[in-house]
Design an enzyme around this catalytic site. Structure first.
Site, mmCIF file in Angstrom:
data_model
loop_
_atom_site.group_PDB
_atom_site.id
_atom_site.type_symbol
_atom_site.label_atom_id
_atom_site.label_comp_id
_atom_site.label_asym_id
_atom_site.label_seq_id
_atom_site.Cartn_x
_atom_site.Cartn_y
_atom_site.Cartn_z
ATOM 1 N N VAL A 11 -5.131 5.546 22.374
ATOM 2 C CA VAL A 11 -4.525 6.663 22.789
ATOM 3 C C VAL A 11 -5.831 7.257 23.116
ATOM 4 C CG1 VAL A 11 -2.422 7.129 21.772
ATOM 5 C CG2 VAL A 11 -4.402 9.070 21.092
ATOM 6 N N SER A 12 -7.207 7.267 22.480
ATOM 7 C CA SER A 12 -8.337 7.526 23.148
ATOM 8 C C SER A 12 -8.631 7.100 24.084
ATOM 9 C CB SER A 12 -9.425 7.334 21.628
ATOM 10 O OG SER A 12 -10.766 7.437 22.150
ATOM 11 N N PRO A 13 -8.928 7.720 25.757
ATOM 12 C CA PRO A 13 -9.306 7.108 26.713
ATOM 13 C C PRO A 13 -10.872 6.587 26.770
ATOM 14 C CG PRO A 13 -8.935 9.518 27.103
ATOM 15 C CD PRO A 13 -8.850 9.366 25.787
#
Length: 221
Positions: A11-13
Site C-alpha cells: 500500500v506504500s506509494p
C-alpha cells in the site's frame, strides 16, 4: 546471482514506485513484506539495514539502499538495457530529477501529512489547508504537463512512475478534477493504460484509500 530483495508493503506509494520501475525494465525482485503494524520495521535486524525504519529498502546482494528514488535510479543504472526511463543527457536527466524531487519534497509530503494525522494521531478532521496543499500540488503537475504528454518530456520516465504511485493514492483524499486539471487527468489515464499498472499499483492504491477513508469514518462515529 540472487534476486535483489525489496522490503516494503504494497500500500506504500514509494514501495509501489519501485515495483513499477522494476516491472518497466523487466527486473524480477524478491518482495519481502514488512509488517509495520507489529513493528517489524523497528527490529534490530531491519534497523541495521535502514536506521530510519522506513520502506522501501533494497538489498542487492548485500548492497543496502533506502529511499525509493535512490533505489529506482540505482536499478536503472545497474539493470536497465537503455536510458529511456532515466536519460543520460544532462539536461533531460535534470528535468527528471526535478520531478523526482517534487514527488518526494512536495507531493508525497503533503499526502503523508494527511495520512499520518488520520492513522497515527487518530484525528479524522483534516484541515482544509492540508487538502488545499494537495490541490496546489495537482496544479503544479498539471503545469508540468502543459507542453508534453509526460512529466519531463515526450516519453515516460521514472518520474512518471514515481509520481503516479503518489497521485493515484492522493486522489482518494482529494479528487483530481478533470476540468480543473485536464493535463493531469489525461496523464493519469495514460499511466493507467500501462499493462502492469493495475496489478502493481492500481489495486494497492485503492486498498490504501479504502483503509484511510475507513479509519476516518470509524473515528468520526
Amino acid at each position: 546471482m540472487p534476486k535483489p530483495i525489496l522490503y516494503g508493503i504494497y500500500v506504500s506509494p514509494p514501495v509501489r514506485s519501485v515495483l513499477l520501475v522494476a516491472k518497466a525494465i523487466g527486473l524480477d525482485l524478491e518482495f519481502r513484506e514488512v509488517n509495520l503494524g507489529s513493528g517489524e520495521n523497528k527490529t534490530p535486524e531491519y534497523l541495521e539495514k535502514n536506521p530510519q525504519h522506513t520502506v522501501p529498502t533494497l538489498d542487492d546482494n548485500g548492497n543496502i539502499i533506502c529511499d525509493s528514488h535512490a533505489i529506482v535510479t540505482y536499478l536503472i543504472g545497474k539493470y536497465a538495457t537503455d536510458d529511456s526511463l532515466y536519460p543520460k543527457d544532462l539536461y533531460k536527466r535534470a528535468l527528471v530529477d526535478q520531478r523526482l524531487h517534487f514527488d518526494s519534497g512536495v507531493l508525497f509530503v503533503r499526502l503523508r501529512a494527511i495520512i499520518r494525522q488520520v492513522l497515527y494521531q487518530n484525528n479524522p478532521n483534516i484541515p482544509q489547508e492540508k487538502l488545499d496543499d494537495l490541490s496546489e500540488a495537482y496544479g503544479f503537475l498539471d503545469t508540468f504537463l502543459t507542453k508534453s504528454q509526460y512529466l519531463s518530456g515526450p516519453s515516460m520516465t521514472i518520474a512518471d512512475l514515481c509520481c503516479i504511485a503518489t497521485t493515484s493514492s492522493a486522489q482518494g483524499l482529494v479528487a483530481v478534477d478533470s476540468k480543473k486539471y485536464p493535463n493531469l487527468s489525461a496523464w493519469m489515464k495514460r499511466m493507467e493504460s500501462l499493462p502492469y499498472y493495475e496489478e502493481i499499483n492500481g489495486k494497492h492504491a485503492k486498498q490504501l484509500i479504502a483503509f484511510v477513508n475507513g479509519k476516518i469514518a470509524e473515528l468520526k462515529k
